[in-house]
Design a protein around this motif. Sequence first.
Motif, PDB file in Angstrom:
ATOM      1  N   THR A 122       6.253  12.020  -9.756  1.00 23.62           N
ATOM      2  CA  THR A 122       7.500  12.168  -9.759  1.00 23.62           C
ATOM      3  C   THR A 122       8.301  13.662 -10.073  1.00 23.62           C
ATOM      4  N   LYS A 123       9.955  13.679  -9.641  1.00 24.08           N
ATOM      5  CA  LYS A 123      10.495  14.668  -9.958  1.00 24.08           C
ATOM      6  C   LYS A 123      10.670  15.243 -10.686  1.00 24.08           C
ATOM      7  N   THR A 124      10.254  14.510 -12.072  1.00 24.27           N
ATOM      8  CA  THR A 124      10.664  14.792 -13.491  1.00 24.27           C
ATOM      9  C   THR A 124       9.491  14.446 -14.340  1.00 24.27           C
TER      10      THR A 124
ATOM     11  N   ASP B 118      10.663   7.043   3.353  1.00 30.09           N
ATOM     12  CA  ASP B 118      11.531   7.955   4.932  1.00 30.09           C
ATOM     13  C   ASP B 118      11.966   7.084   4.952  1.00 30.09           C
ATOM     14  N   ALA B 119      12.617   6.255   5.550  1.00 31.04           N
ATOM     15  CA  ALA B 119      13.552   5.321   6.862  1.00 31.04           C
ATOM     16  C   ALA B 119      14.523   5.129   5.547  1.00 31.04           C
ATOM     17  N   THR B 120      14.484   5.285   4.918  1.00 30.32           N
ATOM     18  CA  THR B 120      16.085   5.378   3.830  1.00 30.32           C
ATOM     19  C   THR B 120      16.205   6.886   3.765  1.00 30.32           C
ATOM     20  N   LYS B 121      15.382   7.572   3.546  1.00 27.67           N
ATOM     21  CA  LYS B 121      16.650   8.857   3.323  1.00 27.67           C
ATOM     22  C   LYS B 121      17.113   9.922   3.984  1.00 27.67           C
ATOM     23  N   GLY B 122      17.804   9.502   2.704  1.00 28.87           N
ATOM     24  CA  GLY B 122      19.135  10.608   3.174  1.00 28.87           C
ATOM     25  C   GLY B 122      20.584  10.053   3.789  1.00 28.87           C
ATOM     26  N   LYS B 123      19.493   8.079   3.372  1.00 25.85           N
ATOM     27  CA  LYS B 123      21.247   7.785   4.124  1.00 25.85           C
ATOM     28  C   LYS B 123      21.600   6.801   2.600  1.00 25.85           C
ATOM     29  N   LYS B 124      21.677   7.277   1.481  1.00 21.83           N
ATOM     30  CA  LYS B 124      22.475   6.938   0.067  1.00 21.83           C
ATOM     31  C   LYS B 124      21.730   5.385   0.422  1.00 21.83           C
ATOM     32  N   ILE B 125      21.058   4.684   0.414  1.00 21.54           N
ATOM     33  CA  ILE B 125      21.128   3.009   0.460  1.00 21.54           C
ATOM     34  C   ILE B 125      19.916   3.175   0.059  1.00 21.54           C
ATOM     35  N   PRO B 126      20.326   2.850  -1.869  1.00 25.41           N
ATOM     36  CA  PRO B 126      19.306   2.489  -3.075  1.00 25.41           C
ATOM     37  C   PRO B 126      18.334   2.064  -3.017  1.00 25.41           C
ATOM     38  N   THR B 127      16.487   2.874  -2.948  1.00 22.79           N
ATOM     39  CA  THR B 127      15.056   2.578  -2.587  1.00 22.79           C
ATOM     40  C   THR B 127      14.456   2.441  -3.726  1.00 22.79           C
ATOM     41  N   TYR B 128      14.046   1.256  -3.731  1.00 24.73           N
ATOM     42  CA  TYR B 128      13.041   1.261  -4.857  1.00 24.73           C
ATOM     43  C   TYR B 128      11.515   0.221  -4.985  1.00 24.73           C
TER      44      TYR B 128
ATOM     45  N   PRO C 238       0.959  -1.504  -0.060  1.00 23.00           N
ATOM     46  CA  PRO C 238       0.355   0.069  -0.339  1.00 23.00           C
ATOM     47  C   PRO C 238       1.060   1.176   0.102  1.00 23.00           C
ATOM     48  N   GLU C 239       0.347   2.187  -0.525  1.00 20.37           N
ATOM     49  CA  GLU C 239       0.840   3.167  -0.822  1.00 20.37           C
ATOM     50  C   GLU C 239       1.249   4.311   0.185  1.00 20.37           C
ATOM     51  N   ALA C 240       0.510   3.759   1.246  1.00 18.39           N
ATOM     52  CA  ALA C 240       0.878   4.334   2.703  1.00 18.39           C
ATOM     53  C   ALA C 240       2.199   3.964   3.173  1.00 18.39           C
ATOM     54  N   MET C 241       2.507   2.990   2.965  1.00 20.52           N
ATOM     55  CA  MET C 241       3.378   1.590   3.640  1.00 20.52           C
ATOM     56  C   MET C 241       5.022   2.193   2.733  1.00 20.52           C
ATOM     57  N   LEU C 242       4.924   2.252   1.670  1.00 20.12           N
ATOM     58  CA  LEU C 242       5.900   2.507   0.687  1.00 20.12           C
ATOM     59  C   LEU C 242       6.445   4.052   1.256  1.00 20.12           C
ATOM     60  N   LYS C 243       5.503   5.131   1.688  1.00 20.77           N
ATOM     61  CA  LYS C 243       5.811   6.491   1.945  1.00 20.77           C
ATOM     62  C   LYS C 243       6.879   5.750   3.102  1.00 20.77           C
ATOM     63  N   LYS C 244       5.809   5.254   3.752  1.00 19.31           N
ATOM     64  CA  LYS C 244       6.934   4.859   5.172  1.00 19.31           C
ATOM     65  C   LYS C 244       8.576   4.391   5.179  1.00 19.31           C
ATOM     66  N   VAL C 245       8.261   3.724   3.985  1.00 25.42           N
ATOM     67  CA  VAL C 245       9.525   2.259   3.790  1.00 25.42           C
ATOM     68  C   VAL C 245      11.043   3.542   2.671  1.00 25.42           C
TER      69      VAL C 245
ATOM     70  N   LYS D 290      12.629   4.637  -8.094  1.00 23.82           N
ATOM     71  CA  LYS D 290      13.368   4.815  -7.131  1.00 23.82           C
ATOM     72  C   LYS D 290      12.250   5.968  -6.654  1.00 23.82           C
ATOM     73  N   SER D 291      12.678   5.818  -4.481  1.00 25.07           N
ATOM     74  CA  SER D 291      11.880   6.166  -3.293  1.00 25.07           C
ATOM     75  C   SER D 291      12.330   7.741  -4.104  1.00 25.07           C
ATOM     76  N   ASP D 292      13.377   8.167  -4.477  1.00 23.24           N
ATOM     77  CA  ASP D 292      13.662   9.444  -4.830  1.00 23.24           C
ATOM     78  C   ASP D 292      12.678  10.370  -5.466  1.00 23.24           C
ATOM     79  N   ASP D 293      12.444   9.459  -6.162  1.00 21.90           N
ATOM     80  CA  ASP D 293      11.900  10.399  -7.462  1.00 21.90           C
ATOM     81  C   ASP D 293      10.455  10.676  -7.227  1.00 21.90           C
ATOM     82  N   ILE D 294       9.478   9.577  -6.862  1.00 24.89           N
ATOM     83  CA  ILE D 294       8.137   9.592  -6.215  1.00 24.89           C
ATOM     84  C   ILE D 294       7.982  10.681  -6.179  1.00 24.89           C
ATOM     85  N   ILE D 295       7.063  11.174  -5.788  1.00 18.51           N
ATOM     86  CA  ILE D 295       6.318  12.352  -4.910  1.00 18.51           C
ATOM     87  C   ILE D 295       4.720  11.927  -4.430  1.00 18.51           C
ATOM     88  N   PHE D 296       4.467  11.574  -2.825  1.00 16.76           N
ATOM     89  CA  PHE D 296       3.887  10.798  -3.175  1.00 16.76           C
ATOM     90  C   PHE D 296       2.275  11.923  -2.613  1.00 16.76           C
TER      91      PHE D 296
END
Lengths: 302, 259
Positions: free
Chosen positions: B222-224, B191-201, B182-189, B237-243
């Motif tokens: 998305t950002k683009t 957030d958990a890796t944000k800024g950690k330089k861990i690729p998140t898909y 679910p999107e709410a879960m994806l958003k939390k995932v 990529k997690s960083d690209d998505i705007i929820f």
Amino acid sequence: MDISIDLAGIKLNNPVIAAAGTFGNSDEYGQLVNISLLGAVTTKGLSIEPWKGNPYPRMVETVGGLINSVGLQNKGVKDFIADDLPLLRALDAKVIVNIVGKTIEEYAQVASVLDNEVGVDAVEVNISCPNIKKGGSSFGTDPKIAAQVVAAVKKKTKKVVIAKLTPNVTDVSEVAKQVELAGADAISLINTVKAMSVDADTRQSKLATLYGGLSGPAVKPIALRMVHEVSQTVKVPIIGMGGISNTKDALEFIIAGAQAVAVGTATFNNPQTMINIINDIKDYLKDNDLTLKKLSGSLKSN
Amino acid sequence: MIQAKCQIVEKKQVAEKIFVMVFEHAVIASKSKPGQFVHINLGPGSVLRRPFSVYDTYRDTFSILFQVVGSGTNRLATYRPAQSLDVIGPLGHGYPLEGEKPVLVGGGMGLASLKLLHKRFIDSKKDDVRVILGFSSNVCAVEWPEADVCTEDGSLGKKGIVTGLLNEELKSGADAVYACGPEAMLKKVGDATKGKKIPTYLCLERYMACGVGACLSCVCETKTGLKRVCREGPVFKSDDIIFNETGEKKNSAKKKKET
């Protein structure tokens, strides 16, 4: 068997057209469908500047149909010319570019930009989309304004101009009559029927926008009646559409008065629908010793 | 992508209202990558196809995992082995394989897109791959012995949500994250890796009509710009998505009753 048609001066190898908004801009379906076998493809609605469309969710399935509120998201006509038109030019199918605007002037601008483009055979003036607040349906529901849009487009282009009508009016013949007087070379109908779907659990509309436009088999009888009405009113050729899912449906529209047919929602269900219709129409005409010309508008009285 | 009639060779009920359906088609089976999906025509009476993640592939077969929730999945569950369905696939872009210690996070039926990914990591000797599955309650008995399971009500596995277990994995050196649910879960995932330089898909679930990028029903921000989940996704990529909060709310509310 020859089933080619002359649509306001454009020669189509057959009368089957991909409807706007359901077939992408160029080769989205290219891996599944031999697009060159189609009579023509119609692009998604294109505006002078890119449009973002409506928020998600923008589509919901209903019994016998689907309601969409995509809202004419598109990249703008200039990017279309750069990215997609070269791919379309390589196809044998004719190319109809569906155009949209928020003002009469914007419609005219898009038509003007397309006027010198090789590979664009016609512009279809979308005065009928129910999903945008300005323009779209409001243009198409007033016969006078509908005529003004067509006249403005006509002034800016030498291409064949098709006016796409909305079913969301009391008297579709009056709109058809006015756009013909304004110079439309052909008329296509119907666009989607303004509709709604409610979620009883959340008590919200199932679309992010309140309303959307219904398409698919559910609208076919309405579309058929309107095509017949319009065929009794105008002399220009008619592209009939609205819920066509198989050959029988296509034949019904031609008998009711259409010269060509467009298929939209049914492609989502089976991308081969248009190809099947093209092949089966040939068989039908052969079996019944008919030509398309004889069949078109051949509805018998009861 | 191809469109083909695919024969059902097996249908297994794995839990209440949850089925694995196995189809035979050599090309779709061999071309499917983890995270890609198939678009299935449910036969007469259905206007739209339904998209399902490719759950697994084996020799000339591929399978899907689905839960009966609405009219579409109800109809799908009526089909039996030896019958055939019209399938388009594989569609979309799947997960890239990155990291030495990847973590796969599945929420509800989102786990369907992760099984094949797990297999590919094992194939490429990434034996440290971890799997975290979360469910709202003890409804899913999908066999996945390697997985750490949690439920919101504690009726199966640990009590809690997947991000609790994910944070533990991140502390112990996880270096890539893959999630579907679910999107709410994806958003939390995310957030958990944000800024950690861990690729998140993240693999998004959306209502779709065409499945090939023509209709623009399934777009996400998305950002683009707006992207088609069916064509440019479903993995982003997690960083690209705007929820989008509205979409998220409506999507999860609707998921309970429909597809």
